[in-house]
Design a protein around this motif. Structure first.
Motif, mmCIF file in Angstrom:
data_model
loop_
_atom_site.group_PDB
_atom_site.id
_atom_site.type_symbol
_atom_site.label_atom_id
_atom_site.label_comp_id
_atom_site.label_asym_id
_atom_site.label_seq_id
_atom_site.Cartn_x
_atom_site.Cartn_y
_atom_site.Cartn_z
ATOM 1 N N LEU A 447 -5.559 -13.246 -19.229
ATOM 2 C CA LEU A 447 -4.848 -13.419 -17.947
ATOM 3 C C LEU A 447 -4.661 -14.886 -17.572
ATOM 4 C CD1 LEU A 447 -6.724 -10.690 -15.834
ATOM 5 C CD2 LEU A 447 -4.420 -10.533 -16.793
ATOM 6 N N VAL A 448 -5.423 -15.760 -18.212
ATOM 7 C CA VAL A 448 -5.395 -17.172 -17.808
ATOM 8 C C VAL A 448 -4.282 -17.915 -18.559
ATOM 9 C CG1 VAL A 448 -6.736 -19.320 -17.651
ATOM 10 C CG2 VAL A 448 -7.894 -17.098 -17.397
ATOM 11 N N GLY A 449 -3.468 -18.659 -17.816
ATOM 12 C CA GLY A 449 -2.395 -19.441 -18.429
ATOM 13 C C GLY A 449 -2.661 -20.933 -18.315
ATOM 14 N N GLY A 450 -1.604 -21.724 -18.548
ATOM 15 C CA GLY A 450 -1.774 -23.175 -18.611
ATOM 16 C C GLY A 450 -1.496 -23.894 -17.305
ATOM 17 N N LEU A 451 -1.542 -25.233 -17.377
ATOM 18 C CA LEU A 451 -1.282 -26.098 -16.223
ATOM 19 C C LEU A 451 -0.295 -27.188 -16.626
ATOM 20 C CD1 LEU A 451 -4.949 -26.794 -14.947
ATOM 21 C CD2 LEU A 451 -3.316 -25.172 -13.956
ATOM 22 N N LYS A 452 0.384 -27.746 -15.602
ATOM 23 C CA LYS A 452 1.229 -28.932 -15.852
ATOM 24 C C LYS A 452 0.991 -29.940 -14.724
ATOM 25 C CE LYS A 452 5.188 -26.933 -13.467
ATOM 26 N NZ LYS A 452 5.591 -25.573 -13.456
ATOM 27 N N ALA A 468 -0.232 -27.901 -11.477
ATOM 28 C CA ALA A 468 0.187 -26.575 -10.997
ATOM 29 C C ALA A 468 0.160 -25.620 -12.180
ATOM 30 C CB ALA A 468 1.603 -26.663 -10.424
ATOM 31 N N PRO A 469 -0.054 -24.317 -11.928
ATOM 32 C CA PRO A 469 -0.048 -23.361 -13.037
ATOM 33 C C PRO A 469 1.356 -23.222 -13.618
ATOM 34 C CG PRO A 469 -0.408 -22.242 -10.930
ATOM 35 C CD PRO A 469 -0.366 -23.698 -10.629
ATOM 36 N N THR A 470 1.447 -22.959 -14.917
ATOM 37 C CA THR A 470 2.754 -22.847 -15.567
ATOM 38 C C THR A 470 3.366 -21.451 -15.373
ATOM 39 O OG1 THR A 470 1.576 -22.322 -17.590
ATOM 40 C CG2 THR A 470 2.325 -24.592 -17.355
ATOM 41 N N SER A 471 2.583 -20.523 -14.793
ATOM 42 C CA SER A 471 3.102 -19.183 -14.463
ATOM 43 C C SER A 471 2.286 -18.681 -13.262
ATOM 44 C CB SER A 471 2.913 -18.236 -15.656
ATOM 45 O OG SER A 471 1.520 -18.016 -15.852
ATOM 46 N N ASN A 472 2.487 -17.416 -12.896
ATOM 47 C CA ASN A 472 1.707 -16.932 -11.742
ATOM 48 C C ASN A 472 0.354 -16.337 -12.177
ATOM 49 O OD1 ASN A 472 2.517 -14.624 -12.945
ATOM 50 N ND2 ASN A 472 3.118 -13.549 -11.071
ATOM 51 N N TRP A 473 -0.257 -16.953 -13.203
ATOM 52 C CA TRP A 473 -1.511 -16.398 -13.728
ATOM 53 C C TRP A 473 -2.642 -16.328 -12.702
ATOM 54 C CZ3 TRP A 473 -5.801 -19.481 -13.791
ATOM 55 C CH2 TRP A 473 -5.651 -20.866 -13.937
ATOM 56 N N PRO A 474 -2.773 -17.282 -11.759
ATOM 57 C CA PRO A 474 -3.888 -17.147 -10.804
ATOM 58 C C PRO A 474 -3.804 -15.831 -10.019
ATOM 59 C CG PRO A 474 -3.000 -19.367 -10.727
ATOM 60 C CD PRO A 474 -2.044 -18.558 -11.541
#
Ligand code: F0G
Length: 489
Positions: A447-452, A468-474
């Motif tokens: 479920l965890v994605g990346g950051l930018k 910020a997260p690269t998708s709505n993973w949080p």
């Protein structure tokens, strides 16, 4: 005072359980808050997905660092009351000087306000543009200061150093064959010093051996090069030497420390780690080296009997120096780290082994293989763990690195989420809570994605940068947490 009392460290449980035992009692406490997950997520967003930007009321277990956050002893706190306030000639400093002389065996002791201040002064005193500096591994502030003064850093770590799962006892060793090659290539005249960092921070708090120090010393002597020791985590390195280097099995920590310090020309340290106060010092027995740094300390830090430190901190540092020779003190953090590391490792959760100093270092690349290094897996893991637990760790990966001339990230050798164990601060049940949440997170790692980066400073970007997260993973992570934990915090 000089001979710290020690208790034998091997305490066996009849039950056979292998758990650390606290050899101290808690007498002053600080209330903690474990916020509901929605609040933790909001706090993470407000912090720009950078754990450095969180406020402590939002944090449950603060495992960001052991820097200035170790618990003080009763002797340290009481020593602060007798501090001798004086611009020059303070007796507090005289006590610190005596303590450092006795514990490190060095003649000259110059106080500075913290570790990086020592790095600033040493870099200015010794490095000239075009110099090359061999070291076992860099530390962030060290590298920044040395490069700003025109030096180029060469990390001469051994092949084992970056292997995540390993049983090598001394992954912090400097590779002496590489050192000889570097000296041959650039010539000794371009090498202002060889730097050794005790309990090598950025590769997982990994120690070096005295045998390795002796080899480095030999090469340095052959070429007339100075050896510099970053002793910020020297107590723990000495503890590992006692545990892992057969020759020193029966030596006292005091003797191991004196042996280590006797093998180098200059020692500097951040006392934020060594003795739980603020401050630090530069120490040497060579008058010529002392004179090279003394006047810069007066210029940048303050007079030579306070060096930017308060007299109260100087008193506590002096006591902390003696406590560093006490096995019950310096083994405390490593034994809790070993517990957490071994429990994670048993469950196949990727973590640096063997357990080192400072903290438990979770391998974020192994944990989140689907997040590319340019999307900062260690930063993402730190943010995710905070959201699901309120535990604040520190990214030690590519966010803590820099960009090259073309603006591309220089990818870190290892992507680590560091969960620091300041000395004598956390209990075993708190440690078990961290373990429990990491197990859950590992199960739900997909479920965890990346950051930018959305705001990126040019120097030491990891401190103040915003991401910020690269998708709505949080959001997905929070949803799953609520499903599994209901209204539990
Ligand atoms: N050297 C080492 C090995 C360190 O770990 C640190 C700080 C410094 C130098 C700089 O000392 O912070 O007093 O200026 N390490 C902290 C950490 C910040 O969290 O690892 P400082």
């Amino acid at each position: 005072m000089n001979e710290a009392p020690t208790t034998p460290m091997k305490v066996k449980f009849y039950s056979g359980e292998d758990i650390p035992l606290e050899l101290h009692k808690v007498r002053i406490v600080q209330k903690l808050y474990l916020r509901p997950i929605d609040e933790r997520r909001k706090a993470m967003e407000a912090a720009g997905f950078n754990t450095f930007q969180l406020s402590t009321p939002d944090v449950f277990l603060d495992m960001l660092t052991d820097s200035g956050t170790n618990a003080m002893s009763d002797n340290q706190v009481s020593s602060m009351l007798r501090a001798d306030d004086a611009y020059a000639g303070s007796q507090s400093f005289a006590r610190m000087e005596t303590a450092v002389r006795e514990v490190f065996g060095t003649q000259y002791v110059i106080p500075v306000h913290q570790g990086r201040a020592a790095e600033n002064v040493i870099s200015k005193a010794f490095i000239k543009p075009g110099d090359v500096i061999p070291m076992n591994y860099h530390f962030t502030t060290t590298k920044a200061h040395m490069e700003m003064n025109g030096g180029r850093i060469f990390e001469l770590y051994t092949d084992e150093a970056l292997i995540i799962k390993s049983s090598h006892p001394f992954k912090g060793n400097l590779d002496v064959t590489k050192l000889k090659g570097l000296i041959k290539e650039y010539g000794a005249a371009r090498i202002p010093f060889i730097r050794l960092e005790a309990s090598t921070n950025l590769i997982g708090g990994q120690p070096f051996s005295i045998a390795n120090m002796r080899e480095v010393r030999k090469v340095a002597d052959q070429h007339g090069i100075i050896v510099l020791l970053d002793a910020s985590l020297i107590g723990e390195n000495a503890w590992f030497i006692k545990q892992r280097e057969a020759k020193f099995k029966n030596s006292s920590i005091k003797d191991i420390l004196l042996t280590m310090c006797g093998l180098v020309d200059i020692i500097y340290f951040s006392s934020r780690k060594v003795s739980s106060t603020r401050g630090g010092a530069i120490c040497t027995s060579r008058k010529d080296l002392f004179l090279k740094v003394r006047d810069l300390v007066v210029l940048y830090e303050g007079f030579v009997t306070y060096g930017g430190m308060s007299v109260r901190e100087i008193e506590a540092l002096a006591i902390g120096m003696y406590e560093t020779t006490d096995e019950t003190v310096i083994s405390q953090s490593p034994s809790f780290i070993a517990y957490l590391v071994n429990e994670l490792d048993k469950r196949g959760i990727p973590v640096i082994t063997p357990p080192g100093a400072l903290g438990c270092h979770v391998d974020a690349r192994g944990f989140l293989p689907h997040v590319s290094q340019t999307e900062y897996p260690a930063g993402a893991l730190a943010a995710a763990l905070f959201i699901i637990s309120g535990v604040r760790g520190m990214e030690r990966g590519t966010i803590s690195s820099v960009r090259d001339d073309k603006g591309n990230d220089i990818l870190a050798d290892v992507e680590l989420l560091r969960l620091a164990f300041p000395r004598r601060v956390f209990t075993l049940s708190q440690t078990k809570f961290v373990l429990d949440r990491l197990i859950w997170l590992y199960k739900n790692r997909g479920l965890v994605g990346g950051l930018k980066f959305v705001d990126e400073p040019t120097v030491l970007r990891f401190f103040m940068g915003r991401l910020a997260p690269t998708s709505n993973w949080p959001e997905r992570l929070v949803r799953q947490f609520k499903k599994d934990f209901g209204d539990s915090l």
